[in-house]
Design an enzyme around this catalytic site. Structure first.
Site, PDB file in Angstrom:
ATOM      1  N   ASP A  26     -11.712 -13.382 -29.741  1.00 19.06           N
ATOM      2  CA  ASP A  26     -10.807 -12.333 -30.214  1.00 19.06           C
ATOM      3  C   ASP A  26      -9.397 -12.901 -30.253  1.00 19.06           C
ATOM      4  O   ASP A  26      -9.005 -13.739 -29.435  1.00 19.06           O
ATOM      5  CB  ASP A  26     -10.884 -11.067 -29.360  1.00 19.06           C
ATOM      6  CG  ASP A  26     -10.575 -11.306 -27.892  1.00 19.06           C
ATOM      7  OD1 ASP A  26     -10.693 -12.450 -27.421  1.00 19.06           O
ATOM      8  OD2 ASP A  26     -10.218 -10.328 -27.203  1.00 19.06           O
ATOM      9  N   GLY A  52     -11.432   2.999  -9.630  1.00 18.46           N
ATOM     10  CA  GLY A  52     -10.139   2.470 -10.024  1.00 18.46           C
ATOM     11  C   GLY A  52      -9.129   2.568  -8.903  1.00 18.46           C
ATOM     12  O   GLY A  52      -9.425   2.992  -7.782  1.00 18.46           O
ATOM     13  N   HIS A  53      -7.902   2.174  -9.241  1.00 19.17           N
ATOM     14  CA  HIS A  53      -6.817   2.126  -8.265  1.00 19.17           C
ATOM     15  C   HIS A  53      -5.520   2.469  -8.986  1.00 19.17           C
ATOM     16  O   HIS A  53      -5.293   2.031 -10.129  1.00 19.17           O
ATOM     17  CB  HIS A  53      -6.730   0.717  -7.660  1.00 19.17           C
ATOM     18  CG  HIS A  53      -5.683   0.589  -6.586  1.00 19.17           C
ATOM     19  ND1 HIS A  53      -5.835   1.145  -5.333  1.00 19.17           N
ATOM     20  CD2 HIS A  53      -4.470  -0.030  -6.585  1.00 19.17           C
ATOM     21  CE1 HIS A  53      -4.757   0.857  -4.602  1.00 19.17           C
ATOM     22  NE2 HIS A  53      -3.922   0.154  -5.343  1.00 19.17           N
ATOM     23  N   LYS A  82       1.030   3.197  -3.338  1.00 15.03           N
ATOM     24  CA  LYS A  82      -0.107   3.906  -3.918  1.00 15.03           C
ATOM     25  C   LYS A  82       0.294   5.316  -4.312  1.00 15.03           C
ATOM     26  O   LYS A  82       1.042   5.984  -3.610  1.00 15.03           O
ATOM     27  CB  LYS A  82      -1.271   3.971  -2.920  1.00 15.03           C
ATOM     28  CG  LYS A  82      -1.961   2.647  -2.667  1.00 15.03           C
ATOM     29  CD  LYS A  82      -3.148   2.809  -1.746  1.00 15.03           C
ATOM     30  CE  LYS A  82      -4.278   3.573  -2.396  1.00 15.03           C
ATOM     31  NZ  LYS A  82      -5.498   3.555  -1.558  1.00 15.03           N
ATOM     32  N   CYS A  84       0.821  -1.211   0.000  1.00 10.44           N
ATOM     33  CA  CYS A  84       0.000   0.000   0.000  1.00 10.44           C
ATOM     34  C   CYS A  84       0.851   1.255   0.000  1.00 10.44           C
ATOM     35  O   CYS A  84       0.373   2.335  -0.350  1.00 10.44           O
ATOM     36  CB  CYS A  84      -0.945   0.003   1.205  1.00 10.44           C
ATOM     37  SG  CYS A  84      -2.319  -1.162   1.026  1.00 10.44           S
ATOM     38  N   ASP A 107     -17.712   6.265  -2.177  1.00  3.94           N
ATOM     39  CA  ASP A 107     -17.772   5.128  -1.272  1.00  3.94           C
ATOM     40  C   ASP A 107     -16.569   4.233  -1.505  1.00  3.94           C
ATOM     41  O   ASP A 107     -15.765   4.453  -2.413  1.00  3.94           O
ATOM     42  CB  ASP A 107     -19.075   4.351  -1.495  1.00  3.94           C
ATOM     43  CG  ASP A 107     -20.264   5.050  -0.832  1.00  3.94           C
ATOM     44  OD1 ASP A 107     -20.063   5.641   0.239  1.00  3.94           O
ATOM     45  OD2 ASP A 107     -21.371   4.999  -1.398  1.00  3.94           O
TER      46      ASP A 107
END
Length: 735
Positions: free
Chosen positions: A606, A515-516, A395, A392, A424
């Site tokens: 695909d 997203g992240h 980030k 983390c 949220d």
């Protein structure tokens, strides 16, 4: 792509002579912490000194152009293929013709000048300007092809009696002789021939014009251009092909930016090639208005490159700038068509003859050879030696994604109870009744360091699995890894990447709900995408039947082309075509097939990481059939076979090649280079589907109505006695 740590952005707009040389110089002595970006609408930049030789047939196109993509790859420079439409110096922001924006800390302009067709009524509508060279060369080749089929004699007129127009009309004369074609040639100029050149040079070139059968019209100002006719005062001149080589103007966005410009809209610079009004903006080449009003000549741009490269690096680092002093006299070598040239240094009678052309040819080739020479390996020192955090701790700063998305306006969809609009911890979706949720995830490292383009490809690649199953995109979550740069630069990269991704998601009416973002060793992105479909409408890999036709919606070779980029062997136009193919997406193909009223694909998938053969084998195994492929029908991207024969293949090739053990060959050699394309992993590849033979023509027609050049490549066949599926490859030998 892995990147060294950077804290400032230098954006160079335009691929002119000054920038091409300055990029090499900056790469050979990189400035720590400085990231370079080149913006150009074309991946090939013409060298003006060889343009007449190209028209005359002395050179091939690639010999006369700098491959900007290859130069950027070699110099560690990001390349953005786009045209600038606006500049805001106060915000340090460029607006591009794809609608995206690009921010900078330092800016250098070398966008040249374009023929001014607005001052003469009708010229813009009927004349062919020499720039951009790509458009001119295409129309010139089309004219030669047209002349091959005509029996009447065409009238070709060149307007402009300066060096460019005089060289061009003689080059045209030589090309016509080379092709055994006939035309009436005229050169029209408002004043004397070659104003500013010594009398001896003008006489020598006038004699060569006469020998080539060119009718010279001096002191004949063009007042109006109509279809097939020039108005010259009280006289007229008919033409069939009109080439415009006179008068230049600046790109309109330069003056619109508010930077000080001269009366023609060119950016004023001081002796350091710097804008007097903005210390962060530099300009060189024809777009720069240097004190004393230098002529628009490439020899000045070449000499400016050294001062420009020094001053850009010095300005970034706060060092002393270097004064650019233009040469008072320079060597001018004018091409005269038939490997003949006239030269002077501004005084005296000058020199002429084939030996002068050979001299000019050596100089020009030596200049172009600089861009084929390998650059030294570059290792930029990191800005600091702080340990790199993982987990983390990796980030990206809080709010980075929401800040990047704030101006982008993702598609708004009813039924999203929590998402970007409501902060949220997770998205909440109200799923349509009676619909199946189709969900897929794709994540890939960047194959090039242009975030906007990569964002588009990453989004399209993720959506592709939905289209292959006939699901309608609904919502998406983003996962992005950003290289470790200064947070300001990270924010710029994230904004551009998400702008590209959101543009494609919005086009698909797919709502981005969250997203992240993390820091990592390289730029990477992926999307978890959700799609909706009625249970009976889904397409599967297991629906193929023997006798059905196989159709491929897009050419192969993407992995090979991207491998050439990684190895520094990319050819700009080939890569441009590859990227355009990837950006087409599979939405149009799905829409075309879903619109067929009385049929549907039997099996569909695909073509991505496992290559055409790997994905076809999946269809065969799940449908309990075999397949036959016609190698001669397989479409390939331009240059793919040439790259394979040069040893360029994807690193995934050995793993994908295992499928060849399941193939039987009929007229296909074991070393056929096309086999590499069949196992080539495709990023953003097309759809492969089977359909009843009697409906194949309707499917192909529907796909072509949607702008897709789909191809019938084989058929599914009855499974043989073997325990595993078999692919039979038919062909008549390499193309």
């Amino acid at each position: 792509m892995r990147a060294s740590v950077a804290n400032q952005d230098l954006v160079m707009v335009g691929g002119g002579h000054s920038h091409a040389l300055a990029l090499r110089m900056l790469a050979m002595k990189p400035e720590p912490g400085l990231r370079l970006t080149l913006v150009s609408p074309d991946s090939l930049a013409a060298y003006s000194g060889m343009l007449p030789g190209l028209v005359a047939g002395h050179y091939r196109l690639e010999e006369t152009h700098v491959d900007l993509r290859r130069l950027c790859q070699a110099s560690g420079t990001r390349f953005v293929r786009a045209r600038v439409t606006a500049l805001d110096p106060a915000a340090r922001r460029l607006t591009l013709d794809d609608g995206s924006t690009l921010e900078y800390d330092w800016l250098s302009l070398d966008v040249g000048a374009t023929p001014d067709l607005e001052t003469v009524p009708g010229a813009a509508e009927h004349a062919v300007p020499v720039k951009p060279v790509s458009d001119f060369h295409r129309r010139w080749r089309a004219l030669l092809a047209d002349l091959d089929h005509r029996t009447d004699e065409l009238a070709i007129t060149v307007v402009g009696g300066g060096a460019g127009g005089t060289e061009m009309v003689l080059a045209v004369a030589r090309a016509l002789i080379e092709h055994g074609l006939a035309a009436r040639l005229s050169l029209v100029t408002a004043g004397d021939l070659l104003p500013g050149y010594p009398r001896g040079v003008r006489l020598r070139m006038a004699r060569r014009l006469a020998d080539a059968g060119v009718r010279l019209r001096t002191h004949a100002r063009v007042q109006r251009v109509d279809a097939g006719r020039l108005t010259l005062g009280d006289d007229t001149l008919d033409y069939d092909f009109l080439l415009w080589c006179t008068g230049v103007k600046a790109a309109p966005w330069l003056a619109a930016s508010g930077l000080p410009c001269d009366g023609s809209g060119f950016v004023r610079v001081n002796e350091h090639l710097r804008s007097p009004a903005d210390e962060r903006v530099f300009a060189a080449g024809d777009c720069a208005a240097f004190p004393g009003d230098l002529p628009k000549a490439g020899v000045y741009a070449v000499r400016q490159a050294r001062a420009l490269a020094h001053n850009l690096a010095a300005a970034v680092a706060g060092r002393r700038l270097r004064t650019y002093r233009p040469q008072k006299r320079f060597l001018s070598l004018l091409s005269a068509g038939d490997q003949d040239a006239v030269g002077s240094r501004g005084v005296g009678p000058g020199v002429a003859g084939p030996w002068v052309w050979r001299w000019k040819d050596r100089i020009d080739r030596r200049f172009m050879a600089r861009f084929d020479e390998p650059l030294p390996a570059m290792t930029a020192a990191p800005a600091d030696s702080a340990p790199y955090c993982a987990g983390c701790g990796a980030k990206v700063g809080a709010g980075a994604l929401s800040e990047a998305l704030a101006p982008l306006r993702p598609f708004a969809r009813e039924g999203v109870e929590a998402g970007l609009h409501q902060a949220d911890d997770a998205a909440v979706l109200n799923w349509p009744a009676g619909q199946r949720l189709v969900q897929t995830l794709d994540y890939l490292p960047a194959f090039l360091d242009e975030p906007y383009l990569f964002g588009r490809v990453a989004a399209l690649h993720s959506l592709s699995d939905l289209y292959a199953m006939n699901a309608t995109p609904h919502s998406a979550l983003a996962t992005v890894s950003l290289p470790r740069h200064h947070p300001r630069l990270q924010g710029r990269d994230l904004q551009r990447l998400m702008a590209g991704a959101v543009a494609e998601l919005n086009r698909a009416r797919c709502t981005l709900v969250g997203g992240h973002t993390i820091e990592g060793p390289e730029l990477a992105a992926g999307f978890t995408v959700n799609g909706a479909a009625a249970p009976t409408a889904l397409w599967h890999k297991s629906g193929g039947q023997a006798g059905q036709t196989l159709i491929l919606t897009r050419p192969l070779g993407i992995g090979i082309q991207l491998a050439s980029l990684m190895r520094g062997q990319a050819h700009g136009p080939w890569l441009d075509t590859t990227l355009d193919t990837m950006l087409a997406g599979n939405g149009p193909a799905r829409d075309a097939l879903a619109g067929l009223t009385d049929t549907r694909p039997g099996a569909c998938t695909d073509v991505t990481g496992f290559g055409l053969l790997g994905h076809l084998l999946e269809i065969c195994e799940q449908s309990a059939v075999d397949a036959r492929l016609d190698l001669d029908a397989i479409p390939l991207l331009p240059g793919t076979l040439a790259l394979v024969e040069a040893g360029v293949v994807s690193t995934l090739k050995p793993a994908n090649d295992q499928v060849l053990a399941r193939c039987e060959h009929r007229g296909v050699a074991e070393d056929d280079p096309r086999l590499a394309a069949l196992t080539d992993p495709q990023t953003g590849g097309g759809l492969l589907f089977s359909i009843d033979r009697e409906r194949a023509a309707a499917a192909l027609a529907a796909l072509r109505r949607h702008g897709l050049h789909a191809t019938q490549v084989g058929e599914l066949t009855v499974k043989n006695h073997k325990a595993f599926a078999t692919l039979t490859l038919h062909g008549d030998g390499p193309c």
